[in-house]
Design an enzyme around this catalytic site. Structure first.
Site, PDB file in Angstrom:
ATOM      1  CE  LYS A  96      18.493  28.396   2.114  1.00 27.38           C
ATOM      2  NZ  LYS A  96      18.786  29.636   2.883  1.00 27.38           N
ATOM      3  CB  SER A 171      20.468  28.176   5.999  1.00 30.71           C
ATOM      4  OG  SER A 171      19.843  29.245   5.311  1.00 30.71           O
ATOM      5  CB  SER A 195      21.287  31.844   4.810  1.00 31.15           C
ATOM      6  OG  SER A 195      21.076  31.388   6.124  1.00 31.15           O
TER       7      SER A 195
HETATM    8  N1  LIG Z   1      18.726  32.354   7.511  1.00 31.17           N
HETATM    9  C1  LIG Z   1      19.901  32.912   7.826  1.00 31.17           C
HETATM   10  O1  LIG Z   1      20.383  33.754   7.130  1.00 31.17           O
HETATM   11  C2  LIG Z   1      20.605  32.412   9.068  1.00 31.17           C
HETATM   12  C3  LIG Z   1      21.983  32.301   9.045  1.00 31.17           C
HETATM   13  C4  LIG Z   1      22.656  31.828  10.158  1.00 31.17           C
HETATM   14  C5  LIG Z   1      21.951  31.465  11.299  1.00 31.17           C
HETATM   15  C6  LIG Z   1      20.556  31.586  11.315  1.00 31.17           C
HETATM   16  C7  LIG Z   1      19.884  32.059  10.197  1.00 31.17           C
END
Ligand SMILES: NC(=O)c1ccccc1
Length: 525
Positions: A96, A171, A195
């Site tokens: 990532k 994400s 994410s």
């Molecule tokens: N960084 C995360 O896990 C995330 C996932 C979905 C929405 C906002 C943040």
């Protein structure tokens, strides 16, 4: 670097910013004292502090041409070959775009870090290379990891390999799309609210948010140290186990999130095909009451029935505080994101450990120059998160953290009786991507859709290991089942996933990719 001399005017401005009223005598005293502080900074420039090592040579890196990047899932291509042998020998790995690899640009999916190139390898990168992994590129990430749909990256939309008109989730959107499409073998994502698991669910692969602190986060871009996790993403449970084995474990006190030095089990050796004696708790609050979405629930329940066919005992369980997870999440991510990631320029972490001194400079500069170019979800954290902290002094951040402790105890209590909890990872399949000229409002609603994180975010706050397991298709799109286990029982959730995979077939395969042969199914479901 050369420090600007301290002036009386500069001290006066700083006093004002700190809410202090000082007369000229007091300001002059600060100016005098300040000479010592500046001298200390200059002395720090004369020596070097701890810097993680860079062990393997690497050639250049480049952003691929569009024709070589059909899903826009690669942010950058590179080729860093690790050791000749090891548990990941010959495996290609995508990371990532917030995991530092020396010499390879790291953008965090954001204008904030544009032009940033780390000078060191994260601990998990060194571990992958030491065990034979070959890093072939960096996966597109959502803007500063703050989106559950693949619509917010400064690098553009990421497309779902199952249906390129749809979101890949977020994400860790790029890594999920790359692993699912077969563009690389395995990958590492990061998960602060879902994410890893959201894109894993919507792209039909395995993705684990490990037990809090199990895998060192050292060097990776944080949102809030209480919810930051990095973890493995793979097409098979066995691959996932191998990658976890390689990246897990204490890294000598560099990551303040790590509190335990316990040995890392050989996850791969814990795998088996029977689940006799296993107790599975179906978490009532994880399933939706809304009839319209019941196809996802039914698909997950059908997988749970297969667990029973392998010898597991299934019981219904309830954690009433689960429905508060989103409220905890909202307070912690917005306010913590504002404090630690944004005001803290990516290093606003409490505690001892390694701090990325370079990213602090880049982020501070990026905030000064490019804040208006950040995606709306980042602006939301900066404005509303900053506002909440300023007006209520962090009171609601503290309340959220304290409720998270009770939520953890509620799951812990259930996990005294059952070995794993099961619930849908995401209660919807991947939504369509909007048109390229979609409004910011439309993009932001997709990015922050509460449906995406309603189940996943709970375990960021409680620290339990939580794994997305491909559970089948609804209307041709992947659905994921989430298995959560006791702290430190990452091996148990992987074992359950593996037994299911072994007995009831591999995950379905997106168009254009051949099925893996590594874990040939014993029987098709
Ligand atoms: N960084 C995360 O896990 C995330 C996932 C979905 C929405 C906002 C943040």
């Amino acid at each position: 670097m050369t420090l600007a001399p301290l002036s009386l005017d500069a001290v006066r401005r700083a006093a004002e910013n700190a809410g202090l009223t000082m007369d000229d005598d007091e300001l002059r005293m600060m100016l005098t004292l300040g000479q010592g502080a500046l001298r200390a900074c200059e002395r720090l420039d004369e020596v070097s502090g701890h810097q993680p090592p860079v062990r393997y040579p690497r050639a250049g890196s480049q952003r691929p041409d569009a024709k070589d990047n059909p899903l826009n899932a690669w942010a950058v291509r590179c080729d860093v070959r690790g050791a000749a042998t090891g548990r990941l020998a010959g495996r290609t790995v995508a990371l990532k775009d917030m995991i530092p690899v020396a010499g390879v640009p790291m953008g965090g999916g954001s204008r904030l870090l544009r032009g940033h190139t780390p000078s060191y390898d994260a601990t998990i990168v060194t571990r992958v290379l030491d065990d034979g992994g070959r890093i072939t590129g960096i996966g597109t990430t959502e803007d500063l990891c703050l989106s559950g749909a693949s619509v917010s990256s400064a690098d553009g939309f990421v497309r779902n390999p199952w249906d390129t008109s749809r979101s890949a989730g977020g994400s860790s959107s790029g890594v999920a799309a790359l692993v699912a499409s077969g563009a690389c073998d395995i990958g590492i994502g990061a998960d602060q609210g879902g994410s890893i698991r959201i894109p894993a669910a919507q792209c039909g692969i395995y993705g684990l948010k490990p037990t809090y602190g199990l895998v060192p986060y050292t060097g990776c871009l944080p949102i809030d140290p209480s919810v930051d996790h990095v973890g493995p993403m793979a097409r098979t449970a066995r691959d996932l186990a191998a990658l976890l084995e390689v990246i897990a474990g204490f890294d000598g006190g560099l990551d303040p999130r790590q509190r335990s030095q316990t040995a890392v089990p050989a996850y791969g050796e814990m795998l088996g095909d029977s689940l006799r004696g296993l107790r599975v708790g179906v978490l009532a609050e994880g399933f939706t009451a809304d009839e319209a979405q019941s196809a996802v629930d039914e698909t997950v329940r059908a997988r749970v029935a297969l667990l029973a066919s392998l010898g597991a005992e299934i019981v219904d369980v309830s954690a009433p505080l689960h429905s508060y997870a989103m409220d905890i999440h909202s307070s912690v991510l917005l306010q913590g994101g504002a404090q630690f990631m944004l005001k803290g320029n990516g290093i606003g972490l409490p505690g001892k450990g390694f701090y990325d001194a370079e990213v602090a400079l880049t982020a501070a500069r990026g905030r000064a120059l490019h804040s208006d170019l950040l995606f709306a979800s980042v602006k939301y954290a900066a404005t509303v998160g900053g506002h909440l902290w300023d007006v209520y002094g962090g009171h609601y951040y503290a309340k959220a953290q304290n409720l998270a402790i009770r939520l953890r105890h509620q799951y812990d209590q259930l996990l005294e009786d059952v070995d794993v909890l099961v619930l849908p990872t995401v209660r919807t399949t991947a939504p369509p991507l909007p048109d390229a000229d979609a409004s910011v409002v439309e993009l932001t609603e997709l990015a922050l859709d509460p449906e995406l994180i309603a189940n996943t975010c709970a375990f960021n706050h409680t620290g339990h290991p939580a794994l997305n397991v491909p559970a089948g298709l609804v209307d041709g799109l992947p659905v994921g089942m989430m298995l959560a286990g006791r702290h430190g029982d990452d091996g148990v959730v992987i074992r359950v996933a593996h037994a299911l995979e072994l007995n009831h077939g591999l995950a379905d395969v997106p168009p254009g990719r051949a099925a893996d042969s590594a874990d040939a199914p014993l029987a098709r479901a």
